[in-house]
Design a protein around this motif. Structure first.
Motif, short mmCIF file in Angstrom:
data_model
loop_
_atom_site.label_atom_id
_atom_site.label_comp_id
_atom_site.label_asym_id
_atom_site.label_seq_id
_atom_site.Cartn_x
_atom_site.Cartn_y
_atom_site.Cartn_z
N GLU A 111 -31.13 -79.36 -63.70
CA GLU A 111 -31.45 -78.72 -62.57
C GLU A 111 -31.11 -77.73 -61.80
OE1 GLU A 111 -34.57 -79.97 -62.29
OE2 GLU A 111 -34.44 -81.44 -64.71
N THR A 112 -29.95 -77.52 -62.18
CA THR A 112 -29.38 -75.99 -61.25
C THR A 112 -29.43 -75.18 -61.39
OG1 THR A 112 -27.89 -77.46 -60.53
CG2 THR A 112 -27.15 -75.24 -60.91
N VAL A 113 -29.42 -75.16 -63.37
CA VAL A 113 -30.17 -73.55 -63.95
C VAL A 113 -31.28 -74.05 -64.31
CG1 VAL A 113 -30.78 -72.97 -66.64
CG2 VAL A 113 -28.00 -74.33 -65.70
N ARG A 114 -32.49 -74.71 -64.03
CA ARG A 114 -34.30 -74.63 -63.48
C ARG A 114 -33.48 -74.16 -62.43
NH1 ARG A 114 -34.75 -79.80 -66.24
NH2 ARG A 114 -35.73 -79.67 -67.87
N GLY A 115 -33.22 -74.59 -61.68
CA GLY A 115 -33.49 -73.55 -60.23
C GLY A 115 -33.03 -71.74 -60.28
N HIS A 116 -32.43 -71.61 -61.36
CA HIS A 116 -32.44 -70.45 -60.95
C HIS A 116 -32.92 -69.39 -62.03
CE1 HIS A 116 -29.29 -70.48 -58.64
NE2 HIS A 116 -28.41 -71.58 -58.71
N VAL A 117 -33.84 -70.00 -63.66
CA VAL A 117 -33.62 -69.33 -64.11
C VAL A 117 -35.46 -68.97 -64.42
CG1 VAL A 117 -35.17 -71.34 -65.83
CG2 VAL A 117 -34.42 -69.21 -66.85
N VAL A 118 -36.03 -68.10 -64.64
CA VAL A 118 -37.58 -68.43 -64.08
C VAL A 118 -38.19 -68.96 -64.95
CG1 VAL A 118 -36.73 -65.22 -64.83
CG2 VAL A 118 -37.72 -65.98 -66.27
N PRO A 119 -39.52 -69.23 -64.03
CA PRO A 119 -41.03 -69.94 -64.61
C PRO A 119 -40.87 -70.32 -66.15
CG PRO A 119 -41.35 -69.36 -62.67
CD PRO A 119 -39.96 -68.19 -63.04
N ALA A 120 -40.71 -69.47 -67.03
CA ALA A 120 -41.39 -69.41 -68.32
C ALA A 120 -40.40 -70.30 -69.03
CB ALA A 120 -41.38 -67.49 -68.84
N TRP A 121 -38.99 -70.27 -68.23
CA TRP A 121 -38.12 -70.82 -69.29
C TRP A 121 -37.32 -71.86 -68.49
CZ3 TRP A 121 -39.01 -68.62 -73.76
CH2 TRP A 121 -38.95 -67.64 -73.86
N ARG A 122 -38.26 -72.66 -68.16
CA ARG A 122 -38.05 -74.07 -67.23
C ARG A 122 -38.44 -75.57 -68.01
NH1 ARG A 122 -39.53 -72.32 -61.30
NH2 ARG A 122 -37.95 -71.01 -61.07
N GLY A 123 -38.66 -75.13 -69.29
CA GLY A 123 -39.67 -76.31 -70.14
C GLY A 123 -38.71 -76.68 -71.36
N PHE A 124 -36.80 -76.35 -70.89
CA PHE A 124 -36.30 -77.05 -72.18
C PHE A 124 -35.93 -78.55 -71.49
CE2 PHE A 124 -32.85 -75.27 -68.23
CZ PHE A 124 -32.88 -76.26 -67.83
N ARG A 125 -35.13 -78.73 -72.66
CA ARG A 125 -34.62 -80.17 -72.67
C ARG A 125 -33.18 -80.73 -72.41
NH1 ARG A 125 -38.10 -82.29 -77.28
NH2 ARG A 125 -39.12 -80.82 -77.09
N SER A 126 -32.66 -81.52 -72.17
CA SER A 126 -31.09 -81.42 -72.27
C SER A 126 -30.22 -82.55 -73.10
CB SER A 126 -30.70 -80.77 -70.82
OG SER A 126 -30.68 -81.99 -69.60
N GLN A 127 -29.29 -82.77 -72.93
CA GLN A 127 -28.27 -84.16 -73.23
C GLN A 127 -27.10 -83.38 -72.52
OE1 GLN A 127 -28.89 -84.01 -77.34
NE2 GLN A 127 -28.19 -82.76 -78.02
N HIS A 128 -26.05 -84.20 -72.56
CA HIS A 128 -24.90 -83.86 -71.74
C HIS A 128 -24.08 -84.94 -72.55
CE1 HIS A 128 -26.22 -86.00 -68.88
NE2 HIS A 128 -25.04 -86.49 -68.54
N ARG A 129 -22.47 -84.97 -72.33
CA ARG A 129 -21.83 -86.19 -72.40
C ARG A 129 -20.25 -85.24 -70.58
NH1 ARG A 129 -23.41 -84.20 -77.08
NH2 ARG A 129 -23.78 -85.52 -78.23
#
Length: 145
Positions: free
Chosen positions: A16-34
């Motif tokens: 979510e922090t990356v979404r706040g910094h990346v241009v709108p065109a690239w906000r549609g990513f999915r994620s997974q984390h450990r």
């Protein structure tokens, strides 16, 4: 420096922090984390952006674009196509960005950043670095496919 975070909290907050910094065109990513890493991807989870906590002892976090398909030739082909653009990548993201073959036939385009105790300030700085990487590397990746 602010509130101290665990590695797991840091990695969970990163998308979510990356979404706040990346241009709108690239906000549609999915994620997974450990607890020790976070992966962001668009269509294929085997091709993903990754932040990996290499550990306090090593003193680094890796930030990069990983090609981790079981198809080793595909991984190498994607890395070769990205390597042809590395002069521009380095000019934009910094000379410390590299392409290399890694484990299990995987490949990556990456840099490392100094490890700091996890905090909101550090989270924001790493998220900005990853957002910049997505903005530079994702258009190249789209053309390479």
């Amino acid at each position: 420096m602010g509130e101290r975070l665990t590695s797991g909290q840091f990695m969970a907050a990163l998308p979510e922090t990356v979404r706040g910094h990346v241009v709108p065109a690239w906000r549609g990513f999915r994620s997974q984390h450990r607890a020790w890493l976070c992966q962001l991807y668009f269509a294929d989870p085997t091709v993903h952006y990754e932040v990996w906590n290499m550990g306090e002892r090593r003193g680094r976090l890796e930030v990069g674009l990983h090609f981790e398909s079981r198809d080793k030739e595909r991984n190498h082909r994607l890395m070769q196509q990205m390597s042809m653009a590395m002069v521009g990548v380095k000019a934009t993201l910094g000379d410390e960005w590299e392409c290399e073959t890694w484990d299990r036939g995987w490949t990556k385009v990456y840099t490392t950043v100094p490890y700091e105790p996890f905090s909101r300030t550090y989270l924001d700085r790493v998220a900005r670095e990853l957002a910049r990487a997505i903005e530079v590397l994702q258009p190249l990746l789209e053309r390479a496919r």
